[in-house]
Enzyme design. Sequence first.
Site, PDB file in Angstrom:
ATOM      1  N   LYS A  18      -4.131   4.985  -4.560  1.00 15.46           N
ATOM      2  CA  LYS A  18      -4.866   5.655  -3.573  1.00 15.46           C
ATOM      3  C   LYS A  18      -6.026   4.911  -2.350  1.00 15.46           C
ATOM      4  O   LYS A  18      -6.616   3.741  -3.014  1.00 15.46           O
ATOM      5  CB  LYS A  18      -5.593   7.070  -3.760  1.00 15.46           C
ATOM      6  CG  LYS A  18      -6.982   6.975  -4.272  1.00 15.46           C
ATOM      7  CD  LYS A  18      -8.295   7.907  -4.415  1.00 15.46           C
ATOM      8  CE  LYS A  18      -9.843   7.432  -4.441  1.00 15.46           C
ATOM      9  NZ  LYS A  18     -10.131   7.013  -2.982  1.00 15.46           N
ATOM     10  N   LYS A  67     -14.993   4.259 -14.494  1.00 13.98           N
ATOM     11  CA  LYS A  67     -16.132   3.434 -14.337  1.00 13.98           C
ATOM     12  C   LYS A  67     -16.326   2.301 -15.382  1.00 13.98           C
ATOM     13  O   LYS A  67     -16.712   1.071 -15.323  1.00 13.98           O
ATOM     14  CB  LYS A  67     -16.431   4.127 -12.936  1.00 13.98           C
ATOM     15  CG  LYS A  67     -16.229   4.626 -11.990  1.00 13.98           C
ATOM     16  CD  LYS A  67     -17.429   4.714 -10.982  1.00 13.98           C
ATOM     17  CE  LYS A  67     -15.826   5.789  -9.472  1.00 13.98           C
ATOM     18  NZ  LYS A  67     -17.007   5.477  -8.878  1.00 13.98           N
ATOM     19  N   LYS A 116     -12.524   2.665  -0.315  1.00 10.04           N
ATOM     20  CA  LYS A 116     -13.188   2.259   0.155  1.00 10.04           C
ATOM     21  C   LYS A 116     -13.063   0.559   0.122  1.00 10.04           C
ATOM     22  O   LYS A 116     -13.398  -0.173   0.142  1.00 10.04           O
ATOM     23  CB  LYS A 116     -14.006   2.679   0.260  1.00 10.04           C
ATOM     24  CG  LYS A 116     -15.395   3.978   1.288  1.00 10.04           C
ATOM     25  CD  LYS A 116     -16.766   3.500   1.444  1.00 10.04           C
ATOM     26  CE  LYS A 116     -16.789   5.506   0.914  1.00 10.04           C
ATOM     27  NZ  LYS A 116     -16.858   6.065  -0.227  1.00 10.04           N
TER      28      LYS A 116
HETATM   29  P1  ATP Z   1     -14.965   4.012  -3.522  1.00 13.74           P
HETATM   30  O1  ATP Z   1     -13.764   3.431  -3.839  1.00 13.74           O
HETATM   31  O2  ATP Z   1     -16.214   3.764  -3.159  1.00 13.74           O
HETATM   32  O3  ATP Z   1     -14.811   5.521  -4.960  1.00 13.74           O
HETATM   33  P2  ATP Z   1     -13.646   6.347  -2.123  1.00 13.74           P
HETATM   34  O4  ATP Z   1     -13.109   5.866  -0.423  1.00 13.74           O
HETATM   35  O5  ATP Z   1     -13.114   6.926  -2.894  1.00 13.74           O
HETATM   36  O6  ATP Z   1     -14.607   5.286  -1.922  1.00 13.74           O
HETATM   37  P3  ATP Z   1     -14.968   8.498  -1.657  1.00 13.74           P
HETATM   38  O7  ATP Z   1     -16.509   8.317  -0.922  1.00 13.74           O
HETATM   39  O8  ATP Z   1     -15.533   7.655  -3.060  1.00 13.74           O
HETATM   40  O9  ATP Z   1     -14.335   7.254  -1.584  1.00 13.74           O
HETATM   41  O10 ATP Z   1     -14.710   9.717  -1.582  1.00 13.74           O
HETATM   42  C1  ATP Z   1     -14.987  10.574  -0.571  1.00 13.74           C
HETATM   43  C2  ATP Z   1     -14.263  11.164  -0.321  1.00 13.74           C
HETATM   44  O11 ATP Z   1     -13.147  11.202   0.003  1.00 13.74           O
HETATM   45  C3  ATP Z   1     -13.905  12.519  -1.923  1.00 13.74           C
HETATM   46  O12 ATP Z   1     -13.963  13.307  -1.123  1.00 13.74           O
HETATM   47  C4  ATP Z   1     -12.487  11.625  -1.754  1.00 13.74           C
HETATM   48  O13 ATP Z   1     -11.744  13.463  -3.156  1.00 13.74           O
HETATM   49  C5  ATP Z   1     -11.979  11.414  -0.354  1.00 13.74           C
HETATM   50  N1  ATP Z   1     -11.209  10.783  -0.675  1.00 13.74           N
HETATM   51  C6  ATP Z   1     -11.139   9.062  -1.065  1.00 13.74           C
HETATM   52  N2  ATP Z   1      -9.799   8.788  -0.558  1.00 13.74           N
HETATM   53  C7  ATP Z   1      -9.382   9.815  -0.204  1.00 13.74           C
HETATM   54  C8  ATP Z   1      -7.641   9.586  -0.168  1.00 13.74           C
HETATM   55  N3  ATP Z   1      -7.018   7.851  -0.071  1.00 13.74           N
HETATM   56  N4  ATP Z   1      -7.277  10.238   0.244  1.00 13.74           N
HETATM   57  C9  ATP Z   1      -7.762  11.740   0.741  1.00 13.74           C
HETATM   58  N5  ATP Z   1      -8.704  11.865   0.102  1.00 13.74           N
HETATM   59  C10 ATP Z   1      -9.316  10.955  -0.866  1.00 13.74           C
HETATM   60 MG    MG Z   2     -13.831   7.331  -4.805  1.00 14.75          MG
END
Ligand code: ATP
Ligand code: MG
Length: 327
Positions: A193, A111, A196
Amino acid sequence: MKRMLTGLQPTGEITLGNYIGAIRQMVEYQEKYDSFIFVADMHAITIEQDPAELKKNIRNLLAIYLACGIDKDKNTIFLQSENVYHANLSWMLECLTPYGELTRMTQFKDKSQKHKSFSSGLLTYPVLMASDILIYDTDLVPVGQDQKQHVELARNIADRVNKKYNKELFTMPDALIGTNSKKIMDLIDPTHKMSKSSENKNGVIFLLDSDEDIRKKIMRATTDSDMSIKFDPDNKPGISNLINIYSALSNLSVSEVEEKFKDSNYGTFKASVAELVIDTLRPIKEKYEMYQNSSKIDEILDNGLNVTSKIAREKYELLKQTMGLTR
Ligand code: ATP
Ligand code: MG
């Protein structure tokens, strides 16, 4: 009963990846563990946030938790920033953590390279996470592979501090890695992956997307020129991702999904995936509306603050006394 702690950052709209990879597991774990679930707003501000947007995202995330089946009577649900002991304990733990241990963290390296300038909080974030965990004598922390290193750091901190003061100050936490948890990939670029914070929203299904948007996004998902519905993440990442989504939401195994669609073409298969996603999200969307506009969220957070601040204060006082921060 073992204590479990988990949280999501209110950094944007919740995705199908978050649901399949994290929230669904929480719903399962609430039956087995003394479950603490929080909204990690203090973690969210390690990256710049718009205040109005953050406030909205906090409430939305709580409504999503409830709409997805997280039961207020089976979990202690709280907002991290309301419990002031997390950050207080974190400061003491920071002073007990070598700088080099934090600069070695993979997430920090990634990051900090992505952003031209970044806050010191991005570096010390894993210590706040250790504080979140250790302050409740947490036994289990459900995490994806990406967060495993941070739980390891929490263990190192607990062990070091216990030894330094020759006392069982903190319980050793374990990472809980779901056996059937799947990593959901971006629909447009299935080698990355689903996130968000992705730039291209067409690759991401948000839990609150309209049925029409879900259908469009899935029908346009990147696939390959082959015609077979076979699970092969290396050569057929797009189709494999859709198989994973179907499998996760239908509770059929990957090979059962392959068998079910062995005579279908990509169009028919995609339409079936879309309908399954729509059917799964429909009741969530309905409940979401109800929770978001109710005072339930405030009652839940008041209770969560009440319960967690008592426990957290005790642990904070214990380390404070131990370190000699006392008159
Ligand atoms: P950001 O892009 O802000 O990092 P994010 O979608 O990666 O958002 P996080 O808040 O970092 O979401 O993660 C929240 C939870 O969701 C964590 O437990 C992470 O392992 C899970 N997670 C995030 N993206 C995925 C995905 N594509 N598939 C499965 N699990 C996911
Ligand atoms: Mg994340």
